[in-house]
Design a protein around this motif. Sequence first.
Motif, PDB file in Angstrom:
ATOM      1  N   LEU A 170       0.744  -1.242   0.120  1.00  0.00           N
ATOM      2  CA  LEU A 170       0.091   0.210   0.068  1.00  0.00           C
ATOM      3  C   LEU A 170       0.833   1.282   0.108  1.00  0.00           C
ATOM      4  N   ILE A 171       1.792   1.299   0.821  1.00  0.00           N
ATOM      5  CA  ILE A 171       2.765   2.469   0.912  1.00  0.00           C
ATOM      6  C   ILE A 171       3.559   2.837  -0.412  1.00  0.00           C
ATOM      7  N   VAL A 172       3.995   1.504  -1.190  1.00  0.00           N
ATOM      8  CA  VAL A 172       4.650   1.728  -2.245  1.00  0.00           C
ATOM      9  C   VAL A 172       3.754   2.237  -3.236  1.00  0.00           C
ATOM     10  N   GLN A 173       2.339   1.531  -3.316  1.00  0.00           N
ATOM     11  CA  GLN A 173       1.625   2.169  -4.391  1.00  0.00           C
ATOM     12  C   GLN A 173       1.165   3.695  -4.132  1.00  0.00           C
ATOM     13  N   LEU A 174       1.084   4.186  -3.039  1.00  0.00           N
ATOM     14  CA  LEU A 174       0.604   5.532  -2.700  1.00  0.00           C
ATOM     15  C   LEU A 174       1.903   6.546  -2.970  1.00  0.00           C
ATOM     16  N   ILE A 175       3.154   5.989  -2.720  1.00  0.00           N
ATOM     17  CA  ILE A 175       4.300   6.531  -3.174  1.00  0.00           C
ATOM     18  C   ILE A 175       4.288   6.909  -4.806  1.00  0.00           C
ATOM     19  N   CYS A 176       4.094   5.788  -5.407  1.00  0.00           N
ATOM     20  CA  CYS A 176       4.044   5.824  -6.774  1.00  0.00           C
ATOM     21  C   CYS A 176       2.928   6.633  -7.164  1.00  0.00           C
ATOM     22  N   LEU A 177       1.718   6.710  -6.794  1.00  0.00           N
ATOM     23  CA  LEU A 177       0.734   7.475  -7.159  1.00  0.00           C
ATOM     24  C   LEU A 177       1.101   8.883  -7.084  1.00  0.00           C
ATOM     25  N   TYR A 178       1.710   9.195  -5.806  1.00  0.00           N
ATOM     26  CA  TYR A 178       2.059  10.515  -5.517  1.00  0.00           C
ATOM     27  C   TYR A 178       3.036  11.079  -6.618  1.00  0.00           C
ATOM     28  N   LEU A 179       4.381  10.082  -7.067  1.00  0.00           N
ATOM     29  CA  LEU A 179       5.124  10.791  -7.946  1.00  0.00           C
ATOM     30  C   LEU A 179       4.639  10.950  -9.425  1.00  0.00           C
ATOM     31  N   LEU A 180       3.653  10.038  -9.623  1.00  0.00           N
ATOM     32  CA  LEU A 180       2.900  10.159 -10.702  1.00  0.00           C
ATOM     33  C   LEU A 180       2.007  11.417 -11.047  1.00  0.00           C
ATOM     34  N   TRP A 181       1.567  11.835 -10.007  1.00  0.00           N
ATOM     35  CA  TRP A 181       0.739  13.187  -9.604  1.00  0.00           C
ATOM     36  C   TRP A 181       1.597  14.291  -9.967  1.00  0.00           C
ATOM     37  N   GLN A 182       2.769  14.283  -9.226  1.00  0.00           N
ATOM     38  CA  GLN A 182       3.625  15.432  -9.276  1.00  0.00           C
ATOM     39  C   GLN A 182       4.586  15.331 -10.546  1.00  0.00           C
ATOM     40  N   SER A 183       4.558  14.397 -11.440  1.00  0.00           N
ATOM     41  CA  SER A 183       5.401  14.292 -12.762  1.00  0.00           C
ATOM     42  C   SER A 183       4.878  15.416 -13.820  1.00  0.00           C
ATOM     43  N   PRO A 184       5.762  16.075 -14.448  1.00  0.00           N
ATOM     44  CA  PRO A 184       5.322  17.021 -15.314  1.00  0.00           C
ATOM     45  C   PRO A 184       5.017  16.460 -16.796  1.00  0.00           C
ATOM     46  N   LEU A 185       4.832  15.192 -16.966  1.00  0.00           N
ATOM     47  CA  LEU A 185       4.555  14.559 -17.982  1.00  0.00           C
ATOM     48  C   LEU A 185       2.908  14.683 -18.015  1.00  0.00           C
ATOM     49  N   GLN A 186       2.644  14.584 -19.378  1.00  0.00           N
ATOM     50  CA  GLN A 186       1.169  14.808 -19.615  1.00  0.00           C
ATOM     51  C   GLN A 186       0.558  13.536 -20.467  1.00  0.00           C
ATOM     52  N   PHE A 187      -0.336  12.982 -20.106  1.00  0.00           N
ATOM     53  CA  PHE A 187      -0.938  11.916 -20.759  1.00  0.00           C
ATOM     54  C   PHE A 187      -2.282  12.254 -21.472  1.00  0.00           C
ATOM     55  N   SER A 188      -2.304  11.936 -22.601  1.00  0.00           N
ATOM     56  CA  SER A 188      -3.620  12.057 -23.198  1.00  0.00           C
ATOM     57  C   SER A 188      -4.030  10.983 -24.165  1.00  0.00           C
ATOM     58  N   ILE A 189      -5.160  10.779 -24.373  1.00  0.00           N
ATOM     59  CA  ILE A 189      -5.537   9.604 -25.235  1.00  0.00           C
ATOM     60  C   ILE A 189      -6.593  10.200 -26.263  1.00  0.00           C
ATOM     61  N   LEU A 190      -6.240   9.965 -27.470  1.00  0.00           N
ATOM     62  CA  LEU A 190      -7.134  10.617 -28.546  1.00  0.00           C
ATOM     63  C   LEU A 190      -8.508  10.347 -28.500  1.00  0.00           C
TER      64      LEU A 190
END
Length: 97
Positions: free
Chosen positions: A77-97
């Motif tokens: 759970l902690i690892v998944q929350l850390i990964c979620l936080y890092l994804l949330w803070q990531s400057p990458l933008q994901f988009s699907i057509l």
Amino acid sequence: MDVVLIIISYVVMMNLVSFALMGIDKYKAKKRAWRIPEATLFLFAIFGGSLGSTLGMFTFHHKTRHWYFLYGMPFILIVQLICLYLLWQSPLQFSIL
């Protein structure tokens, strides 16, 4: 359908199933019936159901004497929350057509 809604629906469903699996396995343990394999419980946690597994483990007082569950489920759970936080803070933008 929005991608975020699909992801949220998946995570909610995985957590509900993981919670239920802990309860079902506890019931079966009391009845000395066929049990859900421990690997299955961990796989559901790893694939998004870690919160449900952890809550189910403590709600049903199931597998709390096994150190690998007692520390493993909260660790996942902690690892998944850390990964979620890092994804949330990531400057990458994901988009699907």
